[in-house]
Every structure is written in structure tokens, then in C-alpha cells.
Motif scaffolding. Sequence first.
Motif, PDB file in Angstrom:
ATOM      1  N   ALA A   1      39.916  44.819  34.984  1.00 33.28           N
ATOM      2  CA  ALA A   1      40.618  43.914  34.067  1.00 33.28           C
ATOM      3  C   ALA A   1      41.577  42.999  34.841  1.00 33.28           C
ATOM      4  O   ALA A   1      41.659  41.803  34.566  1.00 33.28           O
ATOM      5  CB  ALA A   1      41.384  44.711  33.011  1.00 33.28           C
ATOM      6  N   VAL A   2      42.280  43.570  35.812  1.00 33.18           N
ATOM      7  CA  VAL A   2      43.182  42.754  36.643  1.00 33.18           C
ATOM      8  C   VAL A   2      42.373  41.709  37.404  1.00 33.18           C
ATOM      9  O   VAL A   2      42.722  40.523  37.428  1.00 33.18           O
ATOM     10  CB  VAL A   2      44.005  43.634  37.615  1.00 33.18           C
ATOM     11  CG1 VAL A   2      44.760  42.773  38.629  1.00 33.18           C
ATOM     12  CG2 VAL A   2      44.960  44.518  36.834  1.00 33.18           C
ATOM     13  N   SER A   3      41.294  42.129  38.010  1.00 33.44           N
ATOM     14  CA  SER A   3      40.438  41.217  38.767  1.00 33.44           C
ATOM     15  C   SER A   3      39.937  40.074  37.888  1.00 33.44           C
ATOM     16  O   SER A   3      39.933  38.906  38.292  1.00 33.44           O
ATOM     17  CB  SER A   3      39.259  41.993  39.360  1.00 33.44           C
ATOM     18  OG  SER A   3      38.466  41.161  40.153  1.00 33.44           O
ATOM     19  N   HIS A   4      39.537  40.406  36.674  1.00 34.10           N
ATOM     20  CA  HIS A   4      39.059  39.392  35.728  1.00 34.10           C
ATOM     21  C   HIS A   4      40.172  38.396  35.391  1.00 34.10           C
ATOM     22  O   HIS A   4      39.942  37.180  35.341  1.00 34.10           O
ATOM     23  CB  HIS A   4      38.536  40.067  34.458  1.00 34.10           C
ATOM     24  CG  HIS A   4      38.105  39.103  33.409  1.00 34.10           C
ATOM     25  ND1 HIS A   4      36.910  38.422  33.454  1.00 34.10           N
ATOM     26  CD2 HIS A   4      38.728  38.679  32.281  1.00 34.10           C
ATOM     27  CE1 HIS A   4      36.821  37.616  32.403  1.00 34.10           C
ATOM     28  NE2 HIS A   4      37.919  37.767  31.678  1.00 34.10           N
ATOM     29  N   GLN A   5      41.373  38.894  35.154  1.00 31.06           N
ATOM     30  CA  GLN A   5      42.502  38.017  34.832  1.00 31.06           C
ATOM     31  C   GLN A   5      42.840  37.093  36.009  1.00 31.06           C
ATOM     32  O   GLN A   5      43.145  35.913  35.812  1.00 31.06           O
ATOM     33  CB  GLN A   5      43.734  38.854  34.455  1.00 31.06           C
ATOM     34  CG  GLN A   5      43.590  39.658  33.191  1.00 31.06           C
ATOM     35  CD  GLN A   5      43.524  38.776  31.946  1.00 31.06           C
ATOM     36  OE1 GLN A   5      44.161  37.743  31.861  1.00 31.06           O
ATOM     37  NE2 GLN A   5      42.738  39.201  30.982  1.00 31.06           N
ATOM     38  N   ILE A   6      42.767  37.633  37.214  1.00 27.54           N
ATOM     39  CA  ILE A   6      43.050  36.822  38.413  1.00 27.54           C
ATOM     40  C   ILE A   6      42.004  35.723  38.533  1.00 27.54           C
ATOM     41  O   ILE A   6      42.331  34.560  38.789  1.00 27.54           O
ATOM     42  CB  ILE A   6      43.075  37.693  39.685  1.00 27.54           C
ATOM     43  CG1 ILE A   6      44.163  38.760  39.600  1.00 27.54           C
ATOM     44  CG2 ILE A   6      43.223  36.831  40.935  1.00 27.54           C
ATOM     45  CD1 ILE A   6      45.574  38.271  39.445  1.00 27.54           C
ATOM     46  N   ARG A   7      40.734  36.070  38.339  1.00 28.98           N
ATOM     47  CA  ARG A   7      39.666  35.053  38.397  1.00 28.98           C
ATOM     48  C   ARG A   7      39.886  33.971  37.351  1.00 28.98           C
ATOM     49  O   ARG A   7      39.691  32.783  37.618  1.00 28.98           O
ATOM     50  CB  ARG A   7      38.296  35.712  38.192  1.00 28.98           C
ATOM     51  CG  ARG A   7      37.550  35.849  39.495  1.00 28.98           C
ATOM     52  CD  ARG A   7      36.126  36.337  39.285  1.00 28.98           C
ATOM     53  NE  ARG A   7      36.084  37.714  39.774  1.00 28.98           N
ATOM     54  CZ  ARG A   7      35.910  38.791  39.034  1.00 28.98           C
ATOM     55  NH1 ARG A   7      35.687  38.709  37.766  1.00 28.98           N
ATOM     56  NH2 ARG A   7      35.917  39.969  39.568  1.00 28.98           N
ATOM     57  N   GLN A   8      40.309  34.376  36.155  1.00 30.32           N
ATOM     58  CA  GLN A   8      40.579  33.418  35.083  1.00 30.32           C
ATOM     59  C   GLN A   8      41.696  32.454  35.508  1.00 30.32           C
ATOM     60  O   GLN A   8      41.590  31.241  35.293  1.00 30.32           O
ATOM     61  CB  GLN A   8      40.983  34.171  33.812  1.00 30.32           C
ATOM     62  CG  GLN A   8      41.238  33.293  32.620  1.00 30.32           C
ATOM     63  CD  GLN A   8      41.652  34.110  31.389  1.00 30.32           C
ATOM     64  OE1 GLN A   8      41.988  35.285  31.472  1.00 30.32           O
ATOM     65  NE2 GLN A   8      41.633  33.466  30.251  1.00 30.32           N
ATOM     66  N   LEU A   9      42.738  32.971  36.121  1.00 32.28           N
ATOM     67  CA  LEU A   9      43.823  32.109  36.597  1.00 32.28           C
ATOM     68  C   LEU A   9      43.356  31.182  37.718  1.00 32.28           C
ATOM     69  O   LEU A   9      43.762  30.017  37.765  1.00 32.28           O
ATOM     70  CB  LEU A   9      44.987  32.953  37.119  1.00 32.28           C
ATOM     71  CG  LEU A   9      45.954  33.509  36.101  1.00 32.28           C
ATOM     72  CD1 LEU A   9      47.050  34.293  36.806  1.00 32.28           C
ATOM     73  CD2 LEU A   9      46.566  32.403  35.261  1.00 32.28           C
ATOM     74  N   GLU A  10      42.547  31.705  38.619  1.00 34.86           N
ATOM     75  CA  GLU A  10      42.034  30.868  39.707  1.00 34.86           C
ATOM     76  C   GLU A  10      41.224  29.703  39.154  1.00 34.86           C
ATOM     77  O   GLU A  10      41.332  28.575  39.647  1.00 34.86           O
ATOM     78  CB  GLU A  10      41.215  31.710  40.696  1.00 34.86           C
ATOM     79  CG  GLU A  10      42.099  32.625  41.520  1.00 34.86           C
ATOM     80  CD  GLU A  10      41.349  33.547  42.450  1.00 34.86           C
ATOM     81  OE1 GLU A  10      41.934  33.935  43.472  1.00 34.86           O
ATOM     82  OE2 GLU A  10      40.182  33.894  42.169  1.00 34.86           O
ATOM     83  N   GLU A  11      40.465  29.948  38.106  1.00 33.98           N
ATOM     84  CA  GLU A  11      39.727  28.862  37.451  1.00 33.98           C
ATOM     85  C   GLU A  11      40.696  27.894  36.776  1.00 33.98           C
ATOM     86  O   GLU A  11      40.524  26.685  36.855  1.00 33.98           O
ATOM     87  CB  GLU A  11      38.739  29.425  36.425  1.00 33.98           C
ATOM     88  CG  GLU A  11      37.557  30.125  37.053  1.00 33.98           C
ATOM     89  CD  GLU A  11      36.656  30.787  36.019  1.00 33.98           C
ATOM     90  OE1 GLU A  11      36.734  30.435  34.817  1.00 33.98           O
ATOM     91  OE2 GLU A  11      35.869  31.661  36.423  1.00 33.98           O
ATOM     92  N   TRP A  12      41.720  28.409  36.126  1.00 35.70           N
ATOM     93  CA  TRP A  12      42.683  27.567  35.427  1.00 35.70           C
ATOM     94  C   TRP A  12      43.427  26.664  36.406  1.00 35.70           C
ATOM     95  O   TRP A  12      43.574  25.472  36.180  1.00 35.70           O
ATOM     96  CB  TRP A  12      43.673  28.445  34.653  1.00 35.70           C
ATOM     97  CG  TRP A  12      44.461  27.687  33.632  1.00 35.70           C
ATOM     98  CD1 TRP A  12      44.130  27.512  32.314  1.00 35.70           C
ATOM     99  CD2 TRP A  12      45.701  26.997  33.818  1.00 35.70           C
ATOM    100  NE1 TRP A  12      45.097  26.755  31.684  1.00 35.70           N
ATOM    101  CE2 TRP A  12      46.069  26.423  32.588  1.00 35.70           C
ATOM    102  CE3 TRP A  12      46.531  26.806  34.908  1.00 35.70           C
ATOM    103  CZ2 TRP A  12      47.225  25.678  32.413  1.00 35.70           C
ATOM    104  CZ3 TRP A  12      47.692  26.061  34.740  1.00 35.70           C
ATOM    105  CH2 TRP A  12      48.028  25.510  33.506  1.00 35.70           C
ATOM    106  N   PHE A  13      43.898  27.256  37.527  1.00 36.41           N
ATOM    107  CA  PHE A  13      44.642  26.481  38.521  1.00 36.41           C
ATOM    108  C   PHE A  13      43.728  25.632  39.407  1.00 36.41           C
ATOM    109  O   PHE A  13      44.153  24.605  39.938  1.00 36.41           O
ATOM    110  CB  PHE A  13      45.483  27.397  39.414  1.00 36.41           C
ATOM    111  CG  PHE A  13      46.718  27.923  38.742  1.00 36.41           C
ATOM    112  CD1 PHE A  13      47.735  27.076  38.345  1.00 36.41           C
ATOM    113  CD2 PHE A  13      46.869  29.279  38.509  1.00 36.41           C
ATOM    114  CE1 PHE A  13      48.884  27.560  37.729  1.00 36.41           C
ATOM    115  CE2 PHE A  13      48.010  29.771  37.896  1.00 36.41           C
ATOM    116  CZ  PHE A  13      49.013  28.905  37.504  1.00 36.41           C
TER     117      PHE A  13
END
Length: 85
Positions: free
Chosen positions: A35-47
Motif C-alpha cells: 500500500a505504501v509503495s502504491h501511494q508513493i508511485r501515485q505521488l511520483e505520477e502526480w509530481f
Amino acid sequence: MARMPPLNALKCFEAAARSGSFSRAAEELHVTQSAVSHQIRQLEEWFGFQLFDRLGRHTAPTPKAAELARSLADAFGIIATACRR
């Protein structure tokens, strides 16, 4: 309010940057490492840029990400203080 990334993703990112580990962040937040990894990937896409250098099982925030993590830690501290009042 200005458009911003999801708060849960920011919490996961700050915990991972501070602890140096997605697994420790997951433990702290009572979620899975995935779940943490998924959230980090989501932020990387956002930024639009990578937040962590992944070195095998270890992670280290990039210089931009380390600056963001410090700012988020300050902001979460302000929120916690406001809630205690």
C-alpha cells in the motif's frame, strides 16, 4: 483550496522518507508495504518525478523529495498541534 495530491499518499511519503523504509512506514501507518509503495508511485505520477532512489531493499529520498519531506513533517506537526488544541 488549491489542487494537491491525496493526503494519505503524502502521509505515506513522509513516513517512508523519515524512516528510510517503505516497510517501516507501513508498520507505523498500519498498512501493508504494498500500500505504501502504491501511494508513493501515485505521488511520483502526480509530481512527474521520482521521489526515491531505490537501492535494492533500501530507499533514499532524492534531494527534491527530502526537501518536500521536511516541509510535510513541519505541516503535519502544525496540524497535530491544532488538533490537540
